[in-house]
Design a protein around this motif. Structure first.
Motif, short mmCIF file in Angstrom:
data_model
loop_
_atom_site.label_atom_id
_atom_site.label_comp_id
_atom_site.label_asym_id
_atom_site.label_seq_id
_atom_site.Cartn_x
_atom_site.Cartn_y
_atom_site.Cartn_z
N THR A 6 23.14 84.44 -5.14
CA THR A 6 23.71 83.18 -4.63
C THR A 6 24.87 83.44 -3.67
O THR A 6 24.97 82.81 -2.62
N ALA B 191 24.86 82.58 0.29
CA ALA B 191 25.91 81.76 0.90
C ALA B 191 26.47 82.45 2.14
O ALA B 191 26.68 81.82 3.18
N ASN C 228 25.15 80.15 5.17
CA ASN C 228 26.17 79.10 5.35
C ASN C 228 27.43 79.63 6.02
O ASN C 228 28.53 79.38 5.58
N PHE D 235 28.56 76.28 1.52
CA PHE D 235 29.09 77.61 1.22
C PHE D 235 29.89 77.58 -0.08
O PHE D 235 29.65 78.39 -0.99
N TYR D 236 30.82 76.66 -0.20
CA TYR D 236 31.67 76.63 -1.38
C TYR D 236 30.93 76.14 -2.62
O TYR D 236 31.26 76.56 -3.74
N HIS E 263 27.84 77.01 -3.21
CA HIS E 263 27.16 78.23 -3.63
C HIS E 263 28.12 79.20 -4.31
O HIS E 263 27.76 79.85 -5.30
#
Length: 136
Positions: free
Chosen positions: A85, A89, A93, A110-111, A113
Protein backbone atom coordinates in the motif's frame (compact mmCIF):
# COMPACT_ATOMS: atom_id res chain seq x y z
CA UNK A 1 -23.56 -6.58 26.25
CA UNK A 2 -21.27 -3.71 27.13
CA UNK A 3 -19.63 -1.53 24.53
CA UNK A 4 -16.28 -3.14 25.36
CA UNK A 5 -17.74 -6.62 24.97
CA UNK A 6 -19.34 -5.73 21.67
CA UNK A 7 -16.34 -4.00 20.09
CA UNK A 8 -13.95 -6.76 21.18
CA UNK A 9 -16.19 -9.58 19.95
CA UNK A 10 -14.88 -12.04 17.36
CA UNK A 11 -17.67 -10.98 14.96
CA UNK A 12 -16.63 -7.32 15.01
CA UNK A 13 -12.98 -8.31 14.63
CA UNK A 14 -13.79 -10.48 11.61
CA UNK A 15 -15.92 -7.78 9.99
CA UNK A 16 -13.24 -5.15 10.58
CA UNK A 17 -10.58 -7.36 9.00
CA UNK A 18 -12.91 -8.07 6.07
CA UNK A 19 -13.51 -4.33 5.64
CA UNK A 20 -9.75 -3.66 5.65
CA UNK A 21 -9.27 -6.42 3.07
CA UNK A 22 -12.18 -5.24 0.90
CA UNK A 23 -10.26 -3.07 -1.56
CA UNK A 24 -7.55 -5.71 -1.99
CA UNK A 25 -10.06 -8.53 -2.53
CA UNK A 26 -11.93 -6.40 -5.06
CA UNK A 27 -8.71 -5.30 -6.77
CA UNK A 28 -7.28 -8.80 -6.96
CA UNK A 29 -10.50 -10.32 -8.27
CA UNK A 30 -11.02 -7.58 -10.88
CA UNK A 31 -7.44 -8.01 -12.09
CA UNK A 32 -7.91 -11.77 -12.20
CA UNK A 33 -11.13 -11.47 -14.22
CA UNK A 34 -9.62 -8.97 -16.68
CA UNK A 35 -5.95 -9.87 -16.88
CA UNK A 36 -5.43 -7.73 -20.00
CA UNK A 37 -6.55 -4.64 -18.09
CA UNK A 38 -4.34 -5.65 -15.16
CA UNK A 39 -1.35 -5.85 -17.51
CA UNK A 40 -2.22 -2.44 -18.97
CA UNK A 41 -2.35 -0.99 -15.45
CA UNK A 42 1.08 -2.41 -14.64
CA UNK A 43 2.53 -1.04 -17.88
CA UNK A 44 0.96 2.37 -17.12
CA UNK A 45 2.94 2.47 -13.88
CA UNK A 46 6.13 1.35 -15.62
CA UNK A 47 6.19 -2.19 -14.25
CA UNK A 48 7.67 -4.64 -16.74
CA UNK A 49 7.17 -7.35 -17.70
CA UNK A 50 3.56 -6.34 -17.16
CA UNK A 51 2.18 -9.88 -17.13
CA UNK A 52 4.51 -10.93 -14.28
CA UNK A 53 3.81 -7.75 -12.34
CA UNK A 54 0.05 -8.26 -12.73
CA UNK A 55 0.30 -11.88 -11.60
CA UNK A 56 2.42 -10.87 -8.60
CA UNK A 57 -0.04 -8.16 -7.56
CA UNK A 58 -2.99 -10.54 -7.85
CA UNK A 59 -1.17 -13.17 -5.79
CA UNK A 60 -0.14 -10.59 -3.20
CA UNK A 61 -3.58 -9.03 -2.84
CA UNK A 62 -5.53 -12.28 -2.65
CA UNK A 63 -2.88 -14.27 -0.79
CA UNK A 64 -2.30 -11.66 1.89
CA UNK A 65 -6.06 -11.33 2.41
CA UNK A 66 -6.33 -15.10 2.80
CA UNK A 67 -3.65 -15.02 5.50
CA UNK A 68 -5.33 -12.14 7.29
CA UNK A 69 -8.86 -13.52 7.16
CA UNK A 70 -7.90 -17.05 8.19
CA UNK A 71 -5.59 -15.85 10.98
CA UNK A 72 -2.76 -18.01 9.69
CA UNK A 73 0.35 -15.80 9.59
CA UNK A 74 -1.95 -12.77 9.82
CA UNK A 75 1.01 -10.59 10.74
CA UNK A 76 2.81 -11.53 7.52
CA UNK A 77 -0.21 -10.80 5.33
CA UNK A 78 -0.74 -7.48 7.10
CA UNK A 79 2.89 -6.42 6.69
CA UNK A 80 2.83 -7.43 3.03
CA UNK A 81 -0.21 -5.23 2.44
CA UNK A 82 1.36 -2.38 4.44
CA UNK A 83 4.44 -2.37 2.20
CA UNK A 84 2.36 -2.84 -0.95
CA UNK A 85 0.00 0.00 0.00
CA UNK A 86 2.81 2.42 0.82
CA UNK A 87 4.61 1.55 -2.43
CA UNK A 88 1.40 1.97 -4.42
CA UNK A 89 0.82 5.37 -2.81
CA UNK A 90 4.32 6.50 -3.80
CA UNK A 91 3.85 5.17 -7.32
CA UNK A 92 0.30 6.19 -8.13
CA UNK A 93 -0.41 9.28 -6.01
CA UNK A 94 2.60 11.51 -6.57
CA UNK A 95 0.69 14.68 -5.76
CA UNK A 96 3.88 16.72 -5.43
CA UNK A 97 4.47 16.26 -9.18
CA UNK A 98 0.86 16.81 -10.26
CA UNK A 99 -0.56 19.94 -11.84
CA UNK A 100 -2.36 22.20 -9.37
CA UNK A 101 -5.85 21.14 -10.51
CA UNK A 102 -5.11 17.45 -9.79
CA UNK A 103 -3.03 17.89 -6.66
CA UNK A 104 -5.81 17.94 -4.04
CA UNK A 105 -7.37 14.60 -4.99
CA UNK A 106 -3.98 12.90 -5.34
CA UNK A 107 -2.85 14.29 -2.00
CA UNK A 108 -5.98 12.93 -0.31
CA UNK A 109 -5.50 9.51 -1.92
CA UNK A 110 -1.82 9.49 -0.93
CA UNK A 111 -2.50 10.16 2.74
CA UNK A 112 -5.46 7.76 2.82
CA UNK A 113 -3.12 5.04 1.55
CA UNK A 114 -0.47 5.94 4.14
CA UNK A 115 -3.14 5.74 6.84
CA UNK A 116 -4.23 2.33 5.55
CA UNK A 117 -0.62 1.13 5.55
CA UNK A 118 -0.44 2.23 9.19
CA UNK A 119 -3.59 0.26 9.96
CA UNK A 120 -1.96 -2.85 8.47
CA UNK A 121 1.10 -2.35 10.67
CA UNK A 122 -1.24 -2.18 13.67
CA UNK A 123 -2.92 -5.43 12.59
CA UNK A 124 0.51 -7.09 12.41
CA UNK A 125 1.54 -5.60 15.76
CA UNK A 126 -1.67 -6.80 17.40
CA UNK A 127 -1.34 -10.29 15.94
CA UNK A 128 2.28 -10.64 17.05
CA UNK A 129 1.44 -9.26 20.50
CA UNK A 130 -1.34 -11.80 20.91
CA UNK A 131 0.96 -14.61 19.88
CA UNK A 132 3.65 -13.43 22.32
CA UNK A 133 1.14 -13.45 25.16
CA UNK A 134 -0.27 -16.87 24.25
CA UNK A 135 -3.60 -15.69 22.81
CA UNK A 136 -4.79 -15.98 19.22
Amino acid sequence: MTMRGWITSPAVRGLALLALCGAYLQGGLVKLMDFDAAQAEMAHFGLHPAHLAAAAVILLELGACALILTGRLRWLGALALAVFTAAAALMANRYWEAPADARFMLMNAFYEHIGLAGAWVLVAWHDLTERTHGRS
